[in-house]
Design a protein around this motif. Structure first.
Motif, short mmCIF file in Angstrom:
data_model
loop_
_atom_site.label_atom_id
_atom_site.label_comp_id
_atom_site.label_asym_id
_atom_site.label_seq_id
_atom_site.Cartn_x
_atom_site.Cartn_y
_atom_site.Cartn_z
N ASN A 131 0.83 -1.21 0.00
CA ASN A 131 0.00 0.00 0.00
C ASN A 131 0.86 1.26 0.00
O ASN A 131 0.52 2.25 -0.65
N ILE A 132 1.97 1.22 0.74
CA ILE A 132 2.86 2.38 0.77
C ILE A 132 3.41 2.65 -0.63
O ILE A 132 3.46 3.80 -1.08
N PHE A 133 3.83 1.60 -1.31
CA PHE A 133 4.33 1.77 -2.67
C PHE A 133 3.25 2.37 -3.58
O PHE A 133 3.52 3.26 -4.39
N ASN A 134 2.03 1.88 -3.44
CA ASN A 134 0.93 2.40 -4.27
C ASN A 134 0.64 3.86 -3.95
O ASN A 134 0.42 4.68 -4.86
N GLU A 135 0.63 4.21 -2.66
CA GLU A 135 0.35 5.59 -2.26
C GLU A 135 1.44 6.54 -2.77
O GLU A 135 1.15 7.66 -3.19
N LEU A 136 2.68 6.08 -2.75
CA LEU A 136 3.76 6.89 -3.31
C LEU A 136 3.58 7.06 -4.81
O LEU A 136 3.70 8.18 -5.34
N HIS A 137 3.30 5.97 -5.49
CA HIS A 137 3.16 6.01 -6.95
C HIS A 137 2.02 6.94 -7.36
O HIS A 137 2.11 7.64 -8.37
N GLU A 138 0.94 6.96 -6.55
CA GLU A 138 -0.21 7.80 -6.85
C GLU A 138 -0.07 9.21 -6.29
O GLU A 138 -1.01 10.01 -6.35
N GLU A 139 1.10 9.53 -5.69
CA GLU A 139 1.41 10.87 -5.18
C GLU A 139 0.50 11.31 -4.04
O GLU A 139 0.21 12.48 -3.87
N ARG A 140 0.06 10.33 -3.23
CA ARG A 140 -0.77 10.69 -2.08
C ARG A 140 0.06 10.83 -0.81
O ARG A 140 -0.44 11.33 0.20
N ILE A 141 1.31 10.37 -0.84
CA ILE A 141 2.23 10.60 0.27
C ILE A 141 3.55 11.08 -0.30
O ILE A 141 3.84 10.90 -1.48
N ASP A 142 4.36 11.74 0.55
CA ASP A 142 5.64 12.29 0.09
C ASP A 142 6.78 11.29 0.20
O ASP A 142 7.73 11.35 -0.58
N ALA A 143 6.71 10.39 1.17
CA ALA A 143 7.77 9.40 1.37
C ALA A 143 7.20 8.23 2.15
O ALA A 143 6.11 8.33 2.74
N GLY A 144 7.91 7.12 2.15
CA GLY A 144 7.47 5.95 2.89
C GLY A 144 8.62 5.29 3.61
O GLY A 144 9.76 5.28 3.13
N LEU A 145 8.34 4.74 4.78
CA LEU A 145 9.31 3.96 5.54
C LEU A 145 8.86 2.51 5.46
O LEU A 145 7.78 2.16 5.94
N ALA A 146 9.66 1.68 4.84
CA ALA A 146 9.24 0.29 4.62
C ALA A 146 10.46 -0.61 4.48
O ALA A 146 11.60 -0.14 4.39
N ILE A 147 10.19 -1.90 4.45
CA ILE A 147 11.25 -2.89 4.29
C ILE A 147 11.58 -3.02 2.82
O ILE A 147 10.70 -3.06 1.97
N GLU A 148 12.87 -3.05 2.52
CA GLU A 148 13.30 -3.21 1.13
C GLU A 148 12.76 -4.53 0.58
O GLU A 148 12.65 -5.52 1.30
N THR A 149 12.45 -4.50 -0.69
CA THR A 149 11.91 -5.68 -1.34
C THR A 149 12.64 -5.89 -2.65
O THR A 149 13.50 -5.09 -3.05
N ASP A 150 12.30 -6.95 -3.32
CA ASP A 150 12.89 -7.24 -4.62
C ASP A 150 12.65 -6.05 -5.55
O ASP A 150 11.51 -5.60 -5.70
N PRO A 151 13.70 -5.49 -6.17
CA PRO A 151 13.52 -4.33 -7.04
C PRO A 151 12.49 -4.55 -8.14
O PRO A 151 11.83 -3.61 -8.58
N ASP A 152 12.31 -5.81 -8.56
CA ASP A 152 11.32 -6.09 -9.59
C ASP A 152 9.90 -5.86 -9.10
O ASP A 152 8.97 -5.73 -9.91
N ARG A 153 9.71 -5.83 -7.79
CA ARG A 153 8.38 -5.63 -7.22
C ARG A 153 8.14 -4.16 -6.86
O ARG A 153 7.08 -3.82 -6.33
N LEU A 154 9.12 -3.32 -7.12
CA LEU A 154 9.00 -1.89 -6.80
C LEU A 154 8.42 -1.16 -8.01
O LEU A 154 8.93 -1.30 -9.12
N PRO A 155 7.35 -0.37 -7.81
CA PRO A 155 6.77 0.34 -8.95
C PRO A 155 7.79 1.27 -9.62
O PRO A 155 8.68 1.82 -8.96
N ALA A 156 7.67 1.40 -10.92
CA ALA A 156 8.57 2.29 -11.66
C ALA A 156 8.47 3.70 -11.12
O ALA A 156 7.40 4.17 -10.74
#
Length: 298
Positions: A131-156
């Motif tokens: 959800n944090i990745f989605n909120e960042l991608h949709e510009e609803r939050i400025d930054a996120g604190l989360a656990i690193e994941t496989d780069p392939d699973r990170l939104p462009a």
């Protein structure tokens, strides 16, 4: 050349779709297409090309929009300046935070909050990693604190900066037979134990699942929860065990309602600050730099 034209065109570039850009901007697709067409007429070359993969930036379009992003950032900075001159409350920084992160990061931030982020009001959103990745991608939050994941699973369009690492530990109720273990608990001993898991494809849920897949097996999953607080409460009930970042369970361990045990093979997860590659206003950029410096290991 109008600011609206640049804003709409940047949205198309980010979404790689006129339809998705129109939905994000809450306007019709025809309005987006018209403004992009007018901008292309103004600059004298096409910004986009249609390919079998969809909409792609042309080489000149990519260079032009790179500069356009910088201009937009400068304009946003002017808005910040106007608010300060009017004496209005300064900026709001919206941060998404993975479940369990508060125990790790908030003690680093709030004792010096006004020094680190002077005049800034924080809005904190706790959510699963995806959800944090989605909120960042949709510009609803400025930054996120989360656990690193496989780069392939990170939104462009998202980038991250590592802040710290956290050891994974087994948490059990105090009366569980494993609670008496003095040595690290071998993952192989947990195959029959009912385990409470988090999201399995990203975040620490992915890291926990990999402990079992490395053995060529799968855990005996009793339930999947989207936050660590729920996981800890279920474990306290005596119905299951879980593997979580040790720091996320320190309060419950101190209260005596949970036991945290080392595991073997040992495993740690990296905790990072995620943000969009696209620049924010200059003030927000400086705030994110200060936030990153305050939260990372010294």
């Amino acid at each position: 050349m109008e600011f609206r034209q640049i804003r709409y065109t940047l949205a198309v570039a980010k979404q790689r779709s006129f339809t998705k850009a129109a939905s994000r901007l809450n306007i019709s697709q025809s309005a987006v297409s018209e403004q992009v067409r007018l901008l292309e007429e103004e600059v004298g070359f096409p910004l986009f090309a249609r390919t079998p993969r969809g909409i792609e930036l042309t080489d000149r379009g990519r260079t032009f929009l790179y500069e356009a992003e910088r201009v937009v950032g400068d304009l946003l900075s002017l808005s910040d300046t106007a608010r300060r001159l009017k004496g209005a409350i300064s900026d709001t920084l919206t941060i998404g935070m993975g479940s369990g992160m508060a125990q790790i990061f908030m003690p680093r931030l709030f004792p010096r909050l006004h020094e680190i982020l002077p005049g800034v009001r924080l809005e904190l959103l706790t959510a699963p990693t995806k959800n944090i990745f989605n909120e960042l991608h949709e510009e609803r939050i400025d930054a996120g604190l989360a656990i690193e994941t496989d780069p392939d699973r990170l939104p462009a369009g998202l980038v991250f900066f590592r802040l710290t690492t956290a050891e994974l530990a087994l948490i059990v109720p105090p009366k569980h037979p494993l609670a008496r273990s003095k040595a690290p608990v071998d993952i192989g001993r947990l195959l029959a134990e009912p385990i409470i898991m988090s999201e399995l494809t990203v975040g620490y849920g992915q890291a926990v699942l990999s402990l079992f897949t490395d053995l060529g097996t799968r855990p005996n999953i009793l339930a999947i929860a989207d936050n660590i607080e729920t996981i800890k409460v279920i474990v306290q009930s005596g119905k299951g065990i879980a593997i979580v970042p040790r720091a996320c369970a320190e309060n419950e361990v101190a209260l005596g309602v949970l036991k945290a045990l080392a595991i073997t093979p040992s495993r740690s997860v990296a905790l990072s600050l995620f943000r969009r590659r696209q620049p924010l206003s200059r003030r927000k950029e400086s705030f994110l730099t200060s936030l990153q410096d305050a939260l990372k290991d010294s």
